[in-house]
Design an enzyme around this catalytic site. Structure first.
Site, PDB file in Angstrom:
ATOM      1  N   LYS A  63       0.811  -1.221   0.000  1.00 13.19           N
ATOM      2  CA  LYS A  63       0.000   0.000   0.000  1.00 13.19           C
ATOM      3  C   LYS A  63       0.847   1.276   0.000  1.00 13.19           C
ATOM      4  O   LYS A  63       0.393   2.328  -0.463  1.00 13.19           O
ATOM      5  CB  LYS A  63      -0.916   0.008   1.221  1.00 13.19           C
ATOM      6  CG  LYS A  63      -2.023  -1.033   1.198  1.00 13.19           C
ATOM      7  CD  LYS A  63      -3.170  -0.608   0.322  1.00 13.19           C
ATOM      8  CE  LYS A  63      -4.367  -1.506   0.482  1.00 13.19           C
ATOM      9  NZ  LYS A  63      -5.532  -1.065  -0.306  1.00 13.19           N
ATOM     10  N   SER A  88      -8.817   1.486   8.202  1.00 12.64           N
ATOM     11  CA  SER A  88      -8.282   0.967   9.465  1.00 12.64           C
ATOM     12  C   SER A  88      -7.147  -0.003   9.203  1.00 12.64           C
ATOM     13  O   SER A  88      -6.669  -0.683  10.105  1.00 12.64           O
ATOM     14  CB  SER A  88      -9.390   0.262  10.250  1.00 12.64           C
ATOM     15  OG  SER A  88      -9.927  -0.814   9.494  1.00 12.64           O
TER      16      SER A  88
END
Length: 252
Positions: A63, A88
């Site tokens: 990511k 989250s």
């Protein structure tokens, strides 16, 4: 919230040019992760297997590539306002880290029931945690409020051309490290990773095969393909919490 649309009519949100631009932009900031193999697994499968070890990436996951590309592609005026997202998971930490490296604020909307370890990751990288309820509606509403109050640029976890382009840099590395690879197996979830990887890999080697993997208990992509439209499941059943997202219009 007015989500910035990173595409133009009639074109994909990302392509090989934007992926190569992302690679040039972030290569000094990301790790070129190893491509490892296992003789034991090769023997068991009867194939030559390779594993792109993005667990060794900065922030602990792939990511960071997309988040880094998104943050460092902002012009100075937009960057000065900071960035905001609702997540989250690994995107939350990745965006917080990328923003820290650029020296700008990162507002991370996190549900109150998020695991403490993930919350601490965001805080460790300097992200400003903003609480929401667990529902997607609450996360989006809180992110919208932050955007209205700060003017921060919204960076979606996967449905964003800058994110797709950053994730696509993985293919550039894989096919440089082992150009003989003829098949890729990629987890799908929201589709940011597989979209970027596919766009890059197919541009380099049109004959390469790409398989999307998802849990049976969270098979929205398979159902979407069969239905010819995006399917959002009322609930998912998998321990792989990173694979519970649904496809976006850019990744569909």
């Amino acid at each position: 919230m007015e989500e910035e649309r990173q595409t133009t009519k009639g074109k994909y949100a990302a392509d090989i040019s934007s992926i190569k631009e992302a690679h040039a932009r972030i290569k000094s900031l990301v790790h070129k992760t190893p491509l490892l193999s296992s003789t034991s697994l090769n023997a068991m499968s009867g194939r030559q297997l390779y594993f792109k070890c993005e667990c060794f990436q900065r922030g602990g996951a792939f990511k960071f590539r997309g988040a880094c590309n998104a943050v460092f592609s902002l012009d100075d005026e937009d960057a000065s306002k900071g960035v905001v997202t609702h997540s989250s998971g690994n995107h939350a930490a990745a965006l917080a880290l990328a923003a820290k490296l650029r020296g700008i604020p990162a507002y991370i909307v996190i549900p109150k029931n998020a695991p403490n370890c993930k919350i601490e990751n965001v805080k460790r990288y300097g992200g400003q945690v903003v609480w929401s309820e667990a529902s997607v509606q609450s996360r989006e509403e809180v992110a919208n409020k932050v955007w209205q109050e700060t003017g921060a640029i919204f960076i979606h976890p996967y449905n964003d051309g800058r994110i797709l382009s950053g994730q696509g840099t993985i293919s550039l590395e894989i096919l440089e490290q082992a150009p003989q690879i003829d098949t890729l197996v990629v987890p799908i979830s929201g589709g940011g990773l597989i979209s970027g990887i596919t766009l890059a890999a197919k541009s380099i080697n049109p004959a390469i095969r790409i398989f999307a993997a998802e849990p049976k208990g969270a098979d929205d992509a398979a159902q979407s393909k069969a239905a010819g439209r995006i399917i959002r499941l009322p609930e998912t059943n998998t321990i792989a919490d990173g694979l519970r997202a649904f496809l976006g219009d850019f990744t569909w």
